[in-house]
Design an enzyme around this catalytic site. Structure first.
Site, mmCIF file in Angstrom:
data_model
loop_
_atom_site.group_PDB
_atom_site.id
_atom_site.type_symbol
_atom_site.label_atom_id
_atom_site.label_comp_id
_atom_site.label_asym_id
_atom_site.label_seq_id
_atom_site.Cartn_x
_atom_site.Cartn_y
_atom_site.Cartn_z
ATOM 1 N N LYS A 127 41.061 95.679 47.444
ATOM 2 C CA LYS A 127 40.284 94.469 47.160
ATOM 3 C C LYS A 127 40.927 93.683 46.016
ATOM 4 O O LYS A 127 41.032 92.452 46.071
ATOM 5 C CB LYS A 127 38.835 94.840 46.805
ATOM 6 C CG LYS A 127 38.031 95.289 48.025
ATOM 7 C CD LYS A 127 36.678 95.908 47.678
ATOM 8 C CE LYS A 127 36.005 96.467 48.932
ATOM 9 N NZ LYS A 127 34.731 97.127 48.714
ATOM 10 N N GLN B 218 31.329 99.248 43.886
ATOM 11 C CA GLN B 218 31.735 100.032 45.052
ATOM 12 C C GLN B 218 30.736 101.162 45.317
ATOM 13 O O GLN B 218 30.372 101.898 44.409
ATOM 14 C CB GLN B 218 33.155 100.589 44.825
ATOM 15 C CG GLN B 218 33.752 101.312 46.015
ATOM 16 C CD GLN B 218 34.014 100.405 47.225
ATOM 17 O OE1 GLN B 218 34.264 99.206 47.074
ATOM 18 N NE2 GLN B 218 33.941 100.965 48.417
ATOM 19 N N ASP C 238 28.714 90.917 47.790
ATOM 20 C CA ASP C 238 28.589 91.934 48.843
ATOM 21 C C ASP C 238 27.422 91.604 49.779
ATOM 22 O O ASP C 238 27.324 92.154 50.875
ATOM 23 C CB ASP C 238 28.275 93.305 48.199
ATOM 24 C CG ASP C 238 29.480 94.236 48.206
ATOM 25 O OD1 ASP C 238 30.303 94.130 49.139
ATOM 26 O OD2 ASP C 238 29.574 95.069 47.284
HETATM 27 N N1 GUN Z 1 31.386 101.022 50.420
HETATM 28 C C1 GUN Z 1 31.728 100.953 51.734
HETATM 29 N N2 GUN Z 1 31.764 99.670 52.145
HETATM 30 C C2 GUN Z 1 31.442 98.912 51.073
HETATM 31 C C3 GUN Z 1 31.313 97.508 50.874
HETATM 32 O O1 GUN Z 1 31.492 96.677 51.787
HETATM 33 N N3 GUN Z 1 30.978 97.131 49.619
HETATM 34 C C4 GUN Z 1 30.767 98.022 48.623
HETATM 35 N N4 GUN Z 1 30.420 97.554 47.428
HETATM 36 N N5 GUN Z 1 30.865 99.321 48.771
HETATM 37 C C5 GUN Z 1 31.204 99.761 49.991
#
Ligand code: GUN
Length: 293
Positions: A53, A97, A120
């Protein structure tokens, strides 16, 4: 029929090029979009997602603010960090995350993020707005799937969609988005889950199958209608002694067999994954744009 492969990397690259131009334009107006990424602990899969990311941000000129915290970080310290990021004008998006370590209440953390920075799309305010069709940050994986389908010219209106998996991150929001009265919805949606009685019978009806169960080989060729579109959201680590790292990545779909029946199919890796990150960038840029309105 042998399926055409939907190349998520290529669709993502097209969208990232569009976003890069938008970021350059924002910079001429004095705004550099900023994303804060928060990772608690050492989970290897989470670490690699977070790194990907941050790299993607760099590529399109988004400023990324990296916050890596030890696994035994206390909930109150994480809340204090979120409060600081909420107030920081250089930060347009905050991504915590998931999953978080067990001693931290995930719902409490998501609720603490300013909905205006919730790129998100996990805050209940954004989830609620999405469900009733109001303007909101859309969750990245479902939004990425819809973009992949639209950009592959798959008709959603009236399509029978079967989603396998009812997670808060993929299955539930995707179902909600696909039933919206909108050009990016208008589908007829069935959601299968662990208590569904005869999953195969549902999947057999589908024009579009979306596998988000988190288990390899959940979708086998006998379940798939000839010519169906198959989207594989799974990212599973499967032991493989022939690989240097000891595992390989596999989706939720038996790819080799299903590709002989489907009309279009996404691979793992290189399908949905690159789109998830792209939609995160999209939301971050959108959030920065809103500061100018
Ligand atoms: N863990 C797995 N997929 C995601 C996501 O799209 N965003 C976040 N913050 N954590 C995740």
């Amino acid at each position: 029929m042998t399926a055409q492969i939907i190349d998520g990397k290529q669709v993502a690259a097209e969208m990232r090029a569009e976003l890069k131009e938008k970021v350059a334009e924002l910079k001429t107006q004095g705004v550099t979009p900023g994303l804060a990424v928060v990772l608690v602990g050492e989970d290897p899969a989470s670490k690699s997602y977070v790194t990907a990311k941050e790299r993607a941000c760099e590529e399109i000129g988004v400023f990324s603010n990296d916050n890596r915290l030890v696994a035994d970080t206390q909930e109150e310290d994480l809340l204090a960090l979120i409060d600081k990021l909420n107030k920081d004008p250089k930060i347009n998006g905050i991504l915590v995350q998931l999953p978080l370590p067990k001693h931290i209440d995930e719902d409490k953390i998501l609720l603490a993020i300013d909905p205006a920075k919730d790129v998100d799309g996990f805050h209940p305010v954004n989830v609620g707005k999405m469900v009733v069709g109001q303007d909101a940050f859309l969750p990245c994986t479902p939004h990425g799937i819809i973009q992949l389908l639209l950009r592959s010219n798959v008709k959603l209106e009236g399509a029978e969609v079967v989603i396998v998996g009812r997670s808060n991150i993929v299955g539930k929001p995707l179902a909600s988005m696909l039933i919206q009265k909108s050009p990016t919805g208008n589908a007829t949606v069935t959601v299968c889950h662990t208590r569904t009685k005869n999953m195969a019978e549902h999947v057999k009806r589908a024009d579009i199958v979306i596998a988000a169960a988190g288990w390899p080989n959940t979708i086998t060729a006998d379940m798939v209608k000839d010519g169906a579109v198959v989207i594989d959201v799974g990212v599973n680590r499967v032991e493989d002694a022939t690989k240097k790292r000891g595992y390989r990545l596999a989706g939720d779909v038996d790819f080799e067999a299903v590709k002989e029946k489907a009309s279009l199919i996404t691979p793992v890796p290189g399908g949905v994954g690159p789109m998830t990150i792209t939609m995160l960038l999209y939301n971050t840029v959108q959030s920065a744009e809103k500061t100018l309105q």
